[in-house]
Motif scaffolding. Structure first.
Motif, short mmCIF file in Angstrom:
data_model
loop_
_atom_site.label_atom_id
_atom_site.label_comp_id
_atom_site.label_asym_id
_atom_site.label_seq_id
_atom_site.Cartn_x
_atom_site.Cartn_y
_atom_site.Cartn_z
N SER A 103 0.81 -1.22 0.00
CA SER A 103 0.00 0.00 0.00
C SER A 103 0.84 1.27 0.00
O SER A 103 0.35 2.34 -0.33
CB SER A 103 -0.93 0.00 1.22
N GLU A 395 -7.54 -0.16 3.70
CA GLU A 395 -7.89 -1.52 4.12
C GLU A 395 -7.55 -1.79 5.59
O GLU A 395 -7.95 -2.81 6.14
CB GLU A 395 -7.16 -2.55 3.24
N CYS A 396 -6.79 -0.89 6.21
CA CYS A 396 -6.34 -1.11 7.58
C CYS A 396 -7.47 -0.79 8.56
O CYS A 396 -8.04 0.32 8.55
CB CYS A 396 -5.13 -0.24 7.88
#
Length: 588
Positions: A103, A395-396
């Motif tokens: 990322s 996405e974290c």
């Protein structure tokens, strides 16, 4: 005459008055000049367009050592060998490393270029050197917590896996403080019931690590190639130190070079990445040995300088950690050439990537440490030194909440990019503005970290030949040396070799000495918590285990000298026996 208050535990050693401060200043300047505790002045004096005549000044230091709880120092030193193995295993786990950094790459060109080299070497099966040398430095600050109650504990700021500097100057700072404490302040001993000024063997420990890697490379060569396939005559094996063209911290590097030669007989050569690109090539007839054309003094004893080749056994990076070190494609070519070679890298490209902030943040996630460390006590020890770390990629889990918390209370956080060397982090309103202007994808190139809250104390700073007194905080760095494979199956060396203490004004966010934010100091170990005010005997014996490099060196020297002595003693005893026997008539 002004007197100073010495009742504060953070000032167990302090000048009694201004006259004593002046004496300390003059003694410190003289000691710095004679022991190489110097840095090149910014700019130097230019003699022509091609050469710079270097000018030097004393390194910025604390006039006296700063107090640190002894139990926290012991804890940090013991963590070093765990960190060594952890970083080596992370570097070996390519799929996890690439997934963790994925990322970051779209919005961080520098990290992307490093990853591309890593993929090119491993994807093509061109990694011909499985042994890696890690010289790491894990940095910690005392954390008092938001309430300030309880005993402060060391929490990790970051782990440095490339170009961990100031180890040799730190050794000289300890010598300086030992000298001043004994001569000027009148303390006959460097340990008592109230404090310990520990020895610092960092310089010899780092040299020992480089020498061990050099020896391992030569061992590999002797195993792989028969005596009938010798290297080209006159090709000298050496450690290659990769340096910046405008290096100011040159004394720290030269002290290591001298120690490596005097103590271990290993040659060190300095070059920039661009010089490697221009003057180096791989010997494909052997195993991609890295050969570098270099001017050397003739082996014939003549004083003329000739061009010769050196064979690089260890590539030791003191540059290459910042985008400014790659001003052209030439530097990238030099880095790739080194990574493709059979030289033992310090660090390898994967070891370098293992020290990124994104990896540090990922280690805080549940179950990640257990992937690399099997011992539950080791996992707990590492996890206990973390503060809150938050990933910001979409996405974290919890990224949105972390951004909102940082914008609402920026004084509790620091925003960090994937950079080393100091001066890159964002605080307070700068942090808020950066998070507000970036897209969710752009934020993925950063991590959020809970701000460590160190307790301030009074310190005496020596800068530009003047003493200043101010409110300060400290940062402890612990050096580790690891030599082995990435799996930990073959570990040649795994040691905690020394420490670095940096002290800065409490108002300063950054902590780099080279960047101008901090000064070098030494830890003065004092009681803390339940041991407040008095050092128990267990710490005196425990601290002995942290002179590992000195012990190894002394043990090697003991056996070398001892074996010679025993041989002479045996010969002498035999001759005495013969003489006595002849006199007694037993021998005719």
């Amino acid at each position: 005459m002004r007197t100073y208050d010495k009742t504060d535990v953070a000032l167990p050693l302090a000048p009694r008055n201004e006259e004593e401060t002046t004496v300390l200043l003059q003694e410190a300047l003289g000691m710095a000049a004679t022991t190489g505790l110097l840095m090149r002045s910014a700019g130097g004096s230019r003699t022509d367009s091609a050469h710079v005549k270097p000018a030097f000044c004393h390194a910025p230091v604390c006039l006296l050592p700063n107090a640190l709880p002894v139990q926290e120092y012991v804890k940090a030193r013991r963590l070093a060998t765990i960190w060594n193995l952890l970083v080596a295993r992370i570097a070996h786990d390519g799929p996890w490393l690439l997934q963790t950094l994925a990322s970051v790459l779209p919005h961080d060109e520098f990290t992307r270029r490093l990853v591309e080299i890593f993929q090119a070497i491993n994807g093509a099966g061109r990694d011909v050197q499985k042994i890696q040398l890690g010289i790491t430095r894990s940095d910690y600050m005392l954390h008092a917590g938001e309430s300030g109650s309880g005993s402060p504990e060391l929490k990790q700021v970051e782990i440095n896996t490339i170009a961990a500097s100031f180890g040799c100057l730190s050794t000289q700072v300890t010598r300086l403080h030992q000298y001043l404490v004994q001569k000027v302040l009148g303390h006959s001993r460097l340990s008592s019931k109230s404090f310990i000024l520990p020895h610092n063997e960092t310089m010899r420990g780092l040299a020992h690590g480089l020498a061990a890697a050099h020896k391992e490379y030569l061992r590999q060569e002797s195993v792989m190639f028969k005596p009938s396939q010798p290297s080209r005559p006159g090709r000298r094996p050496c450690v290659l130190m990769l340096v910046q063209a405008d290096e100011r911290n040159i004394n720290d590097q030269k002290l290591l070079e001298i120690c490596l030669w005097e103590e271990f007989g290993v040659l060190l050569h300095r070059a920039t990445l661009l010089e490697v690109a221009r003057n180096a090539h791989l010997d494909l007839q052997r195993r991609q040995n890295l050969l570098l054309v270099s001017p050397l003094i003739s082996d014939t004893g003549e004083e003329d300088v000739q061009e010769a080749e050196v064979e690089v056994t260890v590539a030791y990076f003191r540059a290459g950690y910042d985008p400014s070190d790659y001003s052209s494609e030439g530097e990238w070519k030099g880095r790739e050439l080194i990574e493709m070679s059979a030289a033992i890298k310090c660090p390898s490209i994967s070891h370098h990537l293992a020290g990124t902030k994104k990896v540090q943040e990922a280690l805080c996630r549940p179950g990640v440490l257990e992937r690399f460390l099997k011992d539950a006590e080791d996992v707990d020890a590492i996890r206990n030194c973390f503060v809150g770390l938050y990933g910001l990629d979409p996405e974290c889990e919890g990224a949105t909440a972390a951004v909102a918390a940082a914008c609402n209370s920026p004084q509790h956080f620091v925003l960090k990019p994937q950079r080393e060397g100091g001066g890159h982090n964002l605080y307070d309103q700068d942090l808020v503005e950066a998070l507000s202007q970036m897209t969710a994808e752009e934020r993925a190139a950063y991590i959020l970290m809970e701000k460590i809250r160190p307790p301030p104390f009074e310190a005496f700073f020596l800068r530009d030949c003047s003493v200043l007194r101010g409110l300060a905080v400290l940062e402890l760095g612990v050096y580790g040396v690891y030599l082995g494979d990435g799996e930990g199956k073959r570990v040649i060396l795994n040691e905690s070799v020394g420490h670095l203490l940096r002290t800065k004004l409490a108002s300063s966010h950054e902590g780099g000495v080279a960047a101008g934010f901090a000064v070098l100091s030494s830890p003065l170990l004092v009681g803390g918590g339940e041991d407040s005010g008095i050092l128990s005997k267990k710490y005196f014996s425990t601290l002995r285990e942290f002179t590992m490099s000195a012990r190894v060196w002394r043990r090697q020297r003991f056996w070398k000298i001892g074996a010679t002595g025993i041989a002479f003693w045996g010969v002498g005893l035999f001759l005495t026996y013969i003489a006595v026997s002849k006199r007694s008539g037993k021998l005719q």
